[in-house]
Design a protein around this motif. Sequence first.
Motif, PDB file in Angstrom:
ATOM      1  N   ILE A  85      41.185  63.176  51.268  1.00  0.00           N
ATOM      2  CA  ILE A  85      39.942  62.412  51.102  1.00  0.00           C
ATOM      3  C   ILE A  85      39.059  63.071  50.055  1.00  0.00           C
ATOM      4  N   VAL A  96      39.521  54.552  53.208  1.00  0.00           N
ATOM      5  CA  VAL A  96      39.114  54.447  54.616  1.00  0.00           C
ATOM      6  C   VAL A  96      40.255  53.871  55.447  1.00  0.00           C
ATOM      7  N   TRP A  97      40.926  52.860  54.924  1.00  0.00           N
ATOM      8  CA  TRP A  97      42.057  52.256  55.624  1.00  0.00           C
ATOM      9  C   TRP A  97      43.184  53.277  55.824  1.00  0.00           C
TER      10      TRP A  97
END
Length: 202
Positions: free
Chosen positions: A44, A28-29
């Motif tokens: 992802i 996510v970061w």
Amino acid sequence: MDRLNGYARRVPTWVVYGLGLVPLALLVWGAVQNSLGVDPVKAIEHRLGELGLQFLLASLAVTPLRRVGLNLLRFRRALGLLAFAYVSLHLVAWVWLDMGLRWAEVVADLWKRPYVILGMVGFLALLPLALTSTNAAIRRLGPKSWGRLHRLAYVAILAGVLHLVLLSKVWTAEVLVYAGLAVVLLGVRLLPRRSAQGRVPA
């Protein structure tokens, strides 16, 4: 080995869940920082699927490790649920981020792409395992029925590895490692049972 088992007994289960979610936080970061490369959606998808496969392999490794003296049985549920969580997120990323919730295209891919079909088989195999992962479910089903149901983990790992193989199209080192680990873990779990069945009674 006794010392390792002693350390394992002192580790709370929530630590495994916490450490298991660290890769998700890093992903996510990376997305927030726009550091996932030229195709962040594919990055992802790949990472979530990879993590699901890794945690599923880890959960299947618990029994063979126990046979050689390392008892991590109390962490198997956490590893399995983390595997299901990452596989579910992998599916969500494909349907939402990649396909844009275009359901007609999703259904079309399910019919024409074997690796998508295998990925869905793996997810569907994991779903009842996640739903029956509680102590209450074990009591309700009974240990024998619960154990038989949870052999679906074998289906899930085979489907997951084949999904990766067909998606990769080439036998990279990564693919070979995952396929090799899956074959070894399944062999260790299944071969002793076969040999026991084939033993002639004294």
